[in-house]
Design a protein around this motif. Structure first.
Motif, short mmCIF file in Angstrom:
data_model
loop_
_atom_site.label_atom_id
_atom_site.label_comp_id
_atom_site.label_asym_id
_atom_site.label_seq_id
_atom_site.Cartn_x
_atom_site.Cartn_y
_atom_site.Cartn_z
N ARG A 93 0.83 -1.21 0.00
CA ARG A 93 0.00 0.00 0.00
C ARG A 93 0.87 1.27 0.00
N ALA A 94 1.91 1.25 0.82
CA ALA A 94 2.79 2.42 0.91
C ALA A 94 3.47 2.69 -0.42
N MET A 95 3.90 1.64 -1.12
CA MET A 95 4.58 1.82 -2.40
C MET A 95 3.60 2.24 -3.49
N ARG A 96 2.37 1.78 -3.40
CA ARG A 96 1.34 2.25 -4.34
C ARG A 96 1.06 3.73 -4.11
N ASN A 97 0.99 4.12 -2.85
CA ASN A 97 0.69 5.51 -2.52
C ASN A 97 1.79 6.45 -3.03
N ILE A 98 3.04 6.04 -2.88
CA ILE A 98 4.13 6.91 -3.32
C ILE A 98 4.13 7.04 -4.83
N ARG A 99 3.74 5.99 -5.53
CA ARG A 99 3.63 6.07 -6.99
C ARG A 99 2.55 7.08 -7.38
N ALA A 100 1.44 7.04 -6.65
CA ALA A 100 0.35 7.96 -6.95
C ALA A 100 0.75 9.40 -6.65
N GLU A 101 1.44 9.61 -5.54
CA GLU A 101 1.85 10.96 -5.15
C GLU A 101 2.79 11.59 -6.16
N TYR A 102 3.66 10.76 -6.75
CA TYR A 102 4.64 11.27 -7.69
C TYR A 102 4.23 11.06 -9.15
N ASN A 103 3.00 10.58 -9.34
CA ASN A 103 2.48 10.35 -10.69
C ASN A 103 3.43 9.53 -11.55
N ILE A 104 3.94 8.46 -10.97
CA ILE A 104 4.85 7.58 -11.71
C ILE A 104 4.05 6.80 -12.74
N GLU A 105 4.50 6.81 -13.98
CA GLU A 105 3.80 6.11 -15.05
C GLU A 105 3.73 4.60 -14.75
N PRO A 106 2.60 3.96 -15.09
CA PRO A 106 2.44 2.52 -14.83
C PRO A 106 3.54 1.67 -15.45
N ALA A 107 4.06 2.12 -16.58
CA ALA A 107 5.09 1.32 -17.28
C ALA A 107 6.45 1.38 -16.58
N ALA A 158 17.63 9.95 -2.49
CA ALA A 158 16.57 8.95 -2.65
C ALA A 158 15.35 9.35 -1.84
N VAL A 159 14.18 9.01 -2.37
CA VAL A 159 12.94 9.30 -1.66
C VAL A 159 12.74 8.25 -0.58
N VAL A 180 11.97 18.45 -4.65
CA VAL A 180 12.36 18.61 -3.25
C VAL A 180 11.23 19.23 -2.44
N LYS A 181 10.59 20.27 -3.00
CA LYS A 181 9.51 20.93 -2.28
C LYS A 181 8.36 19.96 -2.03
N LYS A 182 8.03 19.17 -3.06
CA LYS A 182 6.93 18.21 -2.92
C LYS A 182 7.27 17.15 -1.88
N GLU A 183 8.54 16.73 -1.87
CA GLU A 183 8.97 15.73 -0.90
C GLU A 183 8.92 16.30 0.52
N LEU A 184 9.31 17.57 0.67
CA LEU A 184 9.24 18.21 1.99
C LEU A 184 7.79 18.33 2.45
N ASP A 185 6.91 18.69 1.52
CA ASP A 185 5.48 18.80 1.87
C ASP A 185 4.93 17.45 2.31
N ARG A 186 5.33 16.40 1.59
CA ARG A 186 4.84 15.06 1.92
C ARG A 186 5.32 14.62 3.30
N LEU A 187 6.62 14.82 3.57
CA LEU A 187 7.16 14.42 4.86
C LEU A 187 6.60 15.29 5.99
N SER A 188 6.35 16.56 5.69
CA SER A 188 5.79 17.46 6.71
C SER A 188 4.38 17.04 7.09
N THR A 189 3.62 16.57 6.10
CA THR A 189 2.26 16.08 6.38
C THR A 189 2.32 14.85 7.27
#
Length: 246
Positions: A93-107, A158-159, A180-189
């Protein structure tokens, strides 16, 4: 959710020698599900049961089959296996969530380094690499499982993903365009939620009505939860401090 989203999907990755046993378990579980659901959706369950479990086409009907009952009996259960599988699901679940947060392409298949301090869970993760590849879109050839962070070569940028106490995931920069800003926002949340949880646990333990009157095992469990949350907070604090230097 348990049967369809997890057990059916994981069974697709079973080796040829394990396939027969896996299919028998799924078949039994699905028939029990149909029996349990029959009073609520009789037409659908009867149709499926006839197609799957009455291929001979005799006069049997699902409505006349014995309804599942466990009254007076205790189901055999491997509590350790259940707990390990639940931990493994949290990792997925955690790895799926991080893919969604960073909009990683399915491929795109990621190559995570998984730091797991629990030897039993680490063994499960290694054995279920194919299932992890299917459900979390990782490259099985690039999955690394280590006991401590010092046992692996992890890039500074690394994230980091804290799944639970003693279970972390690091995704290399090459697998995603890290902001970096997005990663900081994610960790701050994550940090805000942890701080709130810690405050609640400290308040409970600091309340004489709880500390003095609650059962000893409940108080001890609360202390353990607080210790785990504090360790997670320390990890997040260090990660945020490192990112802020960039």
């Amino acid at each position: 959710d348990e049967f369809g989203d997890w057990y059916v999907e994981v069974s697709k990755t079973r080796s040829e020698e394990d396939q027969a046993a896996s299919q028998r378990a799924l078949s039994y579980s699905f028939e029990v599900c149909l029996k349990l659901l029959h009073p609520f959706v009789p037409h659908v369950t009867e149709y499926l049961w006839q197609k799957l479990f009455n291929s001979a086409g005799d006069d049997r009907a699902l409505m006349t089959e014995a309804y599942p009952s466990i009254e007076g009996t205790t189901l055999a259960q491997d509590a350790e296996a259940v707990a390990l599988f639940n931990d493994w699901k949290e990792l997925v679940r955690a790895m799926r969530n991080i893919r969604a947060e960073y909009n990683i392409e399915p491929a795109i298949k990621t190559g995570p380094t998984i730091v797991c301090g629990d030897d039993a869970l680490a063994d499960v993760i290694r054995r279920e690499t194919k299932a992890l590849a299917l459900l979390a879109k990782v490259d099985p050839e690039r999955v690394t499982v280590v006991k401590t962070k010092a046992d692996a070569v992890i890039e500074d940028d690394a994230v980091q993903l804290v799944v639970s106490d003693g279970l972390e995931v690091f995704l290399p920069q090459q697998d995603l365009a890290k902001d970096v800003k997005k990663e900081l926002d994610r960790l701050s949340t994550q940090l805000k939620k942890l701080v709130k949880d810690i405050g609640g646990l400290e308040g409970r333990l600091g309340n004489p009505g709880f500390a003095d009157k609650a059962p000893a095992d409940v108080v001890e469990a609360t202390r353990a939860q607080l210790a785990e949350k504090l360790e997670q907070k320390a990890t997040l604090d260090a990660s945020i401090a490192e990112l802020e230097k960039q």
